[in-house]
Write a protein that holds these residues in place. Structure first.
Motif, PDB file in Angstrom:
ATOM      1  N   ASP A  10       0.776  -1.251   0.000  1.00 37.72           N
ATOM      2  CA  ASP A  10       0.000   0.000   0.000  1.00 37.72           C
ATOM      3  C   ASP A  10       0.810   1.306   0.000  1.00 37.72           C
ATOM      4  N   GLN A  46       4.232   0.608   2.260  1.00 41.19           N
ATOM      5  CA  GLN A  46       4.495  -0.583   3.044  1.00 41.19           C
ATOM      6  C   GLN A  46       5.698  -1.290   2.436  1.00 41.19           C
ATOM      7  N   ASP A  97      -5.300   1.015   9.458  1.00 37.04           N
ATOM      8  CA  ASP A  97      -5.198   1.888   8.291  1.00 37.04           C
ATOM      9  C   ASP A  97      -5.852   3.259   8.502  1.00 37.04           C
TER      10      ASP A  97
HETATM   11  C1  FRU Z   1      -3.815  -3.666   2.795  1.00 39.50           C
HETATM   12  C2  FRU Z   1      -3.165  -4.102   4.092  1.00 39.50           C
HETATM   13  C3  FRU Z   1      -3.542  -3.165   5.208  1.00 39.50           C
HETATM   14  C4  FRU Z   1      -2.420  -3.340   6.189  1.00 39.50           C
HETATM   15  C5  FRU Z   1      -1.237  -3.514   5.256  1.00 39.50           C
HETATM   16  C6  FRU Z   1      -0.184  -4.432   5.795  1.00 39.50           C
HETATM   17  O1  FRU Z   1      -3.175  -4.092   1.664  1.00 39.50           O
HETATM   18  O2  FRU Z   1      -3.522  -5.434   4.389  1.00 39.50           O
HETATM   19  O3  FRU Z   1      -4.814  -3.401   5.759  1.00 39.50           O
HETATM   20  O4  FRU Z   1      -2.261  -2.233   7.020  1.00 39.50           O
HETATM   21  O5  FRU Z   1      -1.748  -4.037   4.045  1.00 39.50           O
HETATM   22  O6  FRU Z   1       0.950  -4.427   4.983  1.00 39.50           O
END
Ligand code: FRU
Length: 491
Positions: free
Chosen positions: A47, A63, A171
């Motif tokens: 993300d 991420q 999130d």
């Molecule tokens: C969405 C997600 C989020 C979480 C992140 C972890 O793609 O699953 O909900 O914070 O990725 O990497």
């Protein structure tokens, strides 16, 4: 020189720690590396996070696993840009180094408060108690230079899920309305086991009060809502989210998880979000998830998303990396209440040479050019004898991508030749014969993003050529007139 035991252990620990900080995976093969999309230097990304504007620069975090091309050890990678086009890598912004985020600095957002860039994110901690689950809380990190971030000493600022909230609680997307800060979070209602978005508010950034449920699934919109975003477009409120658990339905919701939105109107006083019960899928390609928006200084709403999808094969994984973000897209709302997406105008700066600028009569296929990274604008007009019009991209190894309008059912099709074609209904102008199709395509080595018409329909997918792709105009049937303008794009 005799080394005693405790001393040698200390040396070993120092050496190990040194490796810990410098160890990093590297890219072993450049074949699929993108030329103008945001990617990590190596390792895994998912993300986009913390999309914001601070001190004259756009900031995008993501991420990030710097150690391996798999989803683990989530950090926040960081890039900045003055123009949304040319991006610069900065040092990792957030590490998993606190008791409340030791198993992952999960997704979140950014906002400027009192001249500081504030990041709000989810701290993830795995718990093993016979069942496997994690606890998730919300934390802050603050920077006064846009580069190094200090985690707030009294983190987490939202330590537990709200009433009836399951452990999936993550999130945070933060924004300011009048003098109050708000945050929307994804959560599961643990009574109904349905996804929902919940809201908190704060006057000072540090103390948060639960406001209530903004919206929730009534049965058909998934068991968990990830990455919610809430903003205004053209006087309406949009709840953008990535639900897990929506069943495929005909051409819709074909990916394992979706990204889409509800349009409505929100009352800050009563926390009532009255919205249509239609969840509109935002993109019809194979690889689009966890979109996040921000408002530019000149008032545009810009969105960026992860251009990949969970739980599939990632051909670039064996090259030491996985994942990229889409090009930034400007969002507007059409008069019929649908989001239109268009590449930000700044992307014009990427154009280097003109590859082609011509009008063709296409019957069958007609070769345009070989290219890795290009922007292709097509305007086709045709009569009602035509059944297919679009482009064909040969990827080498006998595989090809077809992106075309199928006039027999008015659907646009993106077929990567992998038995997983995507299609969606498109409104073709048929007021005056001949009919017409307008498409704008961004190709970038291992990705394709297609914008149709005024931007109401988009397809974003990863593709994996084994040699320089050969692009053809495609028209099945009688002659199609096609205006083609194409630009090579800067690396
Ligand atoms: C969405 C997600 C989020 C979480 C992140 C972890 O793609 O699953 O909900 O914070 O990725 O990497």
């Amino acid at each position: 020189f005799k080394v005693n035991k405790p001393f040698s252990i200390i040396i070993l620990v120092i050496i190990f720690n040194l490796f810990e900080t410098v160890s990093c995976i590297s890219v072993t093969n450049e074949r699929y590396r993108l030329n103008y999309h945001i990617m990590s230097p190596a390792g895994w990304i998912n993300d986009p996070n913390g999309f914001s504007y601070y001190n004259g620069e756009y900031h995008v975090f993501y991420q990030y696993n710097p150690d391996d091309a798999t989803h683990a050890n989530m950090h926040w990678g960081h890039v900045t840009s003055e123009d949304l086009v040319h991006w610069k890598h900065l040092p990792i912004a957030l590490y998993q180094d606190q008791p409340y985020d030791v198993d992952g600095v999960y997704s979140g957002s950014g906002i400027v408060v009192n001249e500081s860039l504030v990041l709000m994110y989810t701290g993830n901690v795995n718990q093993i108690d016979g069942r496997d689950f994690s606890t998730q809380s919300q934390a802050l990190a603050i920077s006064s230079d846009g580069e190094s971030f200090i985690k707030y000493i009294n983190n987490p600022v939202i330590p537990f899920p709200p009433q009836n909230g399951g452990n999936d609680f993550r999130d945070p997307k933060i924004w300011k309305y009048n003098d109050t800060l708000y945050v929307v979070l994804g959560n599961q209602n643990n009574l109904t086991m349905q996804g929902r978005a919940v809201i908190y508010s704060s006057y000072d950034l540090f103390d948060w009060t639960y406001v209530g449920v903004l919206a929730e699934s009534t049965g058909s919109f998934g068991y968990m809502w990830e990455c919610p975003d809430f903003f205004e477009l053209n006087g309406f409120h949009i709840l953008l989210l990535s639900p897990q658990g929506i069943e495929a339905n005909g051409d819709d919701y074909q990916n394992i998880y979706q990204t889409g939105y509800f349009v409505g109107s929100y009352n800050y006083r009563t926390n009532n979000f009255s919205h249509s019960n239609t969840f509109i899928e935002l993109d019809h390609g194979h690889d689009f998830y966890a979109a996040q928006t921000m408002e530019t200084p000149d008032g545009r709403r810009i969105m960026i998303a992860w251009m990949d999808m969970w739980e599939r094969d990632y051909p670039e994984q064996e090259d030491g990396w996985v994942g990229a973000l889409t090009i930034p897209r400007e969002l507007t709302l059409s008069s019929s209440g649908r989001i239109l997406q268009n590449p930000v105008q700044e992307l014009i700066a990427l154009r280097t040479s003109t590859l082609l600028n011509t009008t063709l009569n296409v019957e069958g296929i007609s070769k345009l050019f070989d290219v890795h990274s290009a922007e292709i604008l097509i305007k086709a007009t045709f009569n009602d004898a035509i059944t297919q019009v679009g482009i064909r991209i040969e990827l080498g190894n006998n595989s090809c991508v077809l992106a075309y309008l199928d006039t027999s059912n008015n659907k646009f099709v993106l077929d990567r030749g992998d038995n997983d074609p995507r299609r969606t209904l498109i409104n073709v102008t048929n007021a005056n014969n001949p009919e017409a199709l307008e498409m704008r395509v961004f190709l970038d080595k291992s990705s394709i993003e297609i914008f149709l018409g005024d931007g109401e329909i988009t397809f974003s997918s990863r593709i994996y050529p084994s040699s320089t792709p050969a692009v053809y105009a495609l028209s099945n049937g009688t002659v199609t007139q096609m205006e083609v303008v194409a630009y090579e794009l800067e690396n």
